[in-house]
Design a protein around this motif. Structure first.
Motif, mmCIF file in Angstrom:
data_model
loop_
_atom_site.group_PDB
_atom_site.id
_atom_site.type_symbol
_atom_site.label_atom_id
_atom_site.label_comp_id
_atom_site.label_asym_id
_atom_site.label_seq_id
_atom_site.Cartn_x
_atom_site.Cartn_y
_atom_site.Cartn_z
ATOM 1 N N THR A 127 0.815 -1.224 0.000
ATOM 2 C CA THR A 127 0.000 0.000 0.000
ATOM 3 C C THR A 127 0.844 1.269 0.000
ATOM 4 O O THR A 127 0.311 2.373 0.078
ATOM 5 C CB THR A 127 -0.915 0.015 1.239
ATOM 6 N N GLU A 128 2.147 1.112 -0.103
ATOM 7 C CA GLU A 128 3.053 2.260 -0.012
ATOM 8 C C GLU A 128 2.934 3.176 -1.235
ATOM 9 O O GLU A 128 2.694 2.716 -2.359
ATOM 10 C CB GLU A 128 4.500 1.761 0.123
ATOM 11 N N ASP A 129 3.120 4.471 -1.017
ATOM 12 C CA ASP A 129 3.143 5.459 -2.087
ATOM 13 C C ASP A 129 4.588 5.632 -2.548
ATOM 14 O O ASP A 129 5.397 6.251 -1.856
ATOM 15 C CB ASP A 129 2.569 6.785 -1.577
ATOM 16 N N TYR A 130 4.910 5.086 -3.714
ATOM 17 C CA TYR A 130 6.281 5.161 -4.211
ATOM 18 C C TYR A 130 6.469 6.287 -5.231
ATOM 19 O O TYR A 130 7.473 6.312 -5.947
ATOM 20 C CB TYR A 130 6.696 3.816 -4.825
ATOM 21 N N SER A 131 5.522 7.192 -5.298
ATOM 22 C CA SER A 131 5.719 8.383 -6.119
ATOM 23 C C SER A 131 6.868 9.194 -5.518
ATOM 24 O O SER A 131 7.305 8.926 -4.388
ATOM 25 C CB SER A 131 4.444 9.229 -6.145
ATOM 26 N N ILE A 132 7.356 10.171 -6.246
ATOM 27 C CA ILE A 132 8.460 10.989 -5.725
ATOM 28 C C ILE A 132 8.058 11.686 -4.435
ATOM 29 O O ILE A 132 8.802 11.674 -3.450
ATOM 30 C CB ILE A 132 8.922 12.014 -6.783
ATOM 31 N N ARG A 133 6.874 12.264 -4.397
ATOM 32 C CA ARG A 133 6.425 12.937 -3.174
ATOM 33 C C ARG A 133 6.239 11.943 -2.033
ATOM 34 O O ARG A 133 6.524 12.255 -0.874
ATOM 35 C CB ARG A 133 5.132 13.705 -3.451
ATOM 36 N N GLY A 134 5.759 10.743 -2.364
ATOM 37 C CA GLY A 134 5.613 9.713 -1.343
ATOM 38 C C GLY A 134 6.957 9.310 -0.752
ATOM 39 O O GLY A 134 7.092 9.121 0.461
ATOM 40 N N GLN A 135 7.971 9.207 -1.610
ATOM 41 C CA GLN A 135 9.313 8.858 -1.136
ATOM 42 C C GLN A 135 9.910 10.002 -0.315
ATOM 43 O O GLN A 135 10.621 9.762 0.663
ATOM 44 C CB GLN A 135 10.210 8.516 -2.318
ATOM 45 N N VAL A 136 9.617 11.232 -0.713
ATOM 46 C CA VAL A 136 10.100 12.392 0.048
ATOM 47 C C VAL A 136 9.545 12.346 1.466
ATOM 48 O O VAL A 136 10.267 12.573 2.442
ATOM 49 C CB VAL A 136 9.708 13.712 -0.645
ATOM 50 N N ARG A 137 8.265 12.036 1.583
ATOM 51 C CA ARG A 137 7.657 11.961 2.916
ATOM 52 C C ARG A 137 8.306 10.872 3.768
ATOM 53 O O ARG A 137 8.537 11.068 4.974
ATOM 54 C CB ARG A 137 6.138 11.718 2.793
ATOM 55 N N ARG A 138 8.606 9.743 3.155
ATOM 56 C CA ARG A 138 9.255 8.656 3.896
ATOM 57 C C ARG A 138 10.678 9.051 4.330
ATOM 58 O O ARG A 138 11.090 8.774 5.455
ATOM 59 C CB ARG A 138 9.298 7.388 3.054
ATOM 60 N N ILE A 139 11.427 9.654 3.426
ATOM 61 C CA ILE A 139 12.794 10.060 3.775
ATOM 62 C C ILE A 139 12.755 11.101 4.892
ATOM 63 O O ILE A 139 13.603 11.094 5.796
ATOM 64 C CB ILE A 139 13.546 10.599 2.538
ATOM 65 N N HIS A 140 11.762 11.984 4.859
ATOM 66 C CA HIS A 140 11.632 12.954 5.951
ATOM 67 C C HIS A 140 11.319 12.246 7.264
ATOM 68 O O HIS A 140 11.822 12.640 8.328
ATOM 69 C CB HIS A 140 10.531 13.967 5.635
ATOM 70 N N GLN A 141 10.531 11.191 7.189
ATOM 71 C CA GLN A 141 10.245 10.393 8.382
ATOM 72 C C GLN A 141 11.537 9.780 8.928
ATOM 73 O O GLN A 141 11.776 9.768 10.140
ATOM 74 C CB GLN A 141 9.245 9.291 8.050
ATOM 75 N N PHE A 142 12.376 9.292 8.032
ATOM 76 C CA PHE A 142 13.671 8.728 8.431
ATOM 77 C C PHE A 142 14.532 9.791 9.108
ATOM 78 O O PHE A 142 15.115 9.560 10.172
ATOM 79 C CB PHE A 142 14.386 8.162 7.204
#
Length: 340
Positions: free
Chosen positions: A118-133
């Motif tokens: 269910t993950e969002d692997y769009s660029i914005r989705g990845q940006v949000r994950r990296i910010h979480q990291f």
């Protein structure tokens, strides 16, 4: 006579001791080349002083490697490209000063980082994950230097635009996400893929040693002679992930991601460096001019005789250019040693 016998026994024991690791290496090379590749990365990380750690946040786990500790100097976070992993950066880390705090993270769904349906692997989705990291490990307690290559460059640029207070400077290496004035060999592949409704094989997702060799030729201007067994090992490592790679590929080609970097360039306020291989066949070097036009103060470093895989083809030069850029900004406290 007894002495001679002892000598023979000693030679036999010594020979057997040496033969065991040699035979083990040969067996791995022939039978399990993928295992040999994993051991190779493990050994290289260990040699360079990198440690692997995990960061957990709300049931999501990030895998990353790091060297050094946070200090007065800005930390460096490195984002790899599509279908790669944190060890992509080992060639560059080798030439960076050992006292700097460096982190290489597996991008969302890649290698050791959590992968969900269910993950969002769009660029914005990845940006949000990296910010979480970044928040999980508290890297943003002070501004850090962000580096991204290819897809990771797209993510890095959008990250810098979205969280400007966290970034002191940024380096983009052959980033995707731009409307390139000139087409490349890969663009032609994309057009064929689109016309076939994506029924043709994707050049960046090989499933045979021959396709792996073609992908390496597409991504690299320098021709590396790679044994067939190693090509097979590289395929074996990737095959279980190919469905995932196809999902990510379709996401980053979607309308919300394909030109994400270009749409966010005007929001980037941190000093910016762009490094590009002049013979890039995946994303054309003409994209550098697009970035320069949007951000006239950025630094451009174009590498002659280099393709898309800059970190593999020109690791020493890349490390040198990154350090020159960081030093020129005066964002460090105290002297920085030159790259080895």
């Amino acid at each position: 006579m007894a002495a001679d016998t002892d000598m023979v026994n000693l030679l036999v024991i010594a020979g057997a001791t040496l033969a065991i690791p040699i035979l083990a290496f040969v067996a791995l090379f022939i039978l399990w080349p993928s295992a040999l590749i994993k051991i190779y990365y493990w050994y290289w990380r260990r040699t360079l002083g990198l440690q692997v750690r995990y960061a957990d946040c709300g049931g999501y786990r990030f895998c990353y490697s790091y060297r050094g500790k946070p200090g007065y100097r800005p930390s460096i976070l490195m984002l790899h490209g599509f279908s790669a992993h944190k060890d992509t950066w080992l060639t560059v880390v080798k030439y960076l000063p050992k006292h700097l705090h460096i982190l290489c993270v597996d991008m969302p769904g890649h290698e050791g980082t959590t992968r969900t349906n269910t993950e969002d692997y769009s660029i914005r989705g990845q940006v949000r994950r990296i910010h979480q990291f970044v928040e999980t490990i508290r890297l943003n307690r002070k501004p850090f230097h962000l580096i991204g290559t290819s897809m990771g460059g797209n993510v890095a640029g959008v990250y810098a635009a979205s969280y400007p207070s966290e970034i002191c400077s940024i380096t983009l290496i052959c980033p995707t996400g731009i409307r390139y004035p000139c087409e490349t060999k890969f663009d032609n592949h994309l057009q064929d893929l689109e016309h076939s409704h994506y029924t043709l094989s994707i050049p960046l997702i090989p499933s045979t040693p021959e396709e792996m060799e073609d992908m390496l030729k597409l991504c690299s201007h320098v021709r590396f002679k790679i044994p067939q067994q190693i090509l097979q090992g590289l395929v074996d490592v990737r095959l279980p992930n190919n469905d995932f790679y196809q999902e990510v590929f379709m996401e980053i080609l979607g309308e919300n991601s394909r030109y994400a970097l270009q749409e966010h360039l005007h929001l980037i306020t941190a000093p910016l460096q762009v490094i590009w291989g002049k013979q890039d066949q995946v994303v054309d070097v003409s994209g550098a001019a697009v970035v320069a036009e949007a951000l006239p103060g950025c630094r451009l470093d174009i590498l002659e005789g280099c393709g898309h895989s800059v970190v593999m083809e020109r690791p020493r030069r890349t490390a040198k250019l990154i350090m020159e850029f960081i030093i020129s900004l005066g964002t460090t406290s105290g002297p920085i040693k030159k790259c080895s």
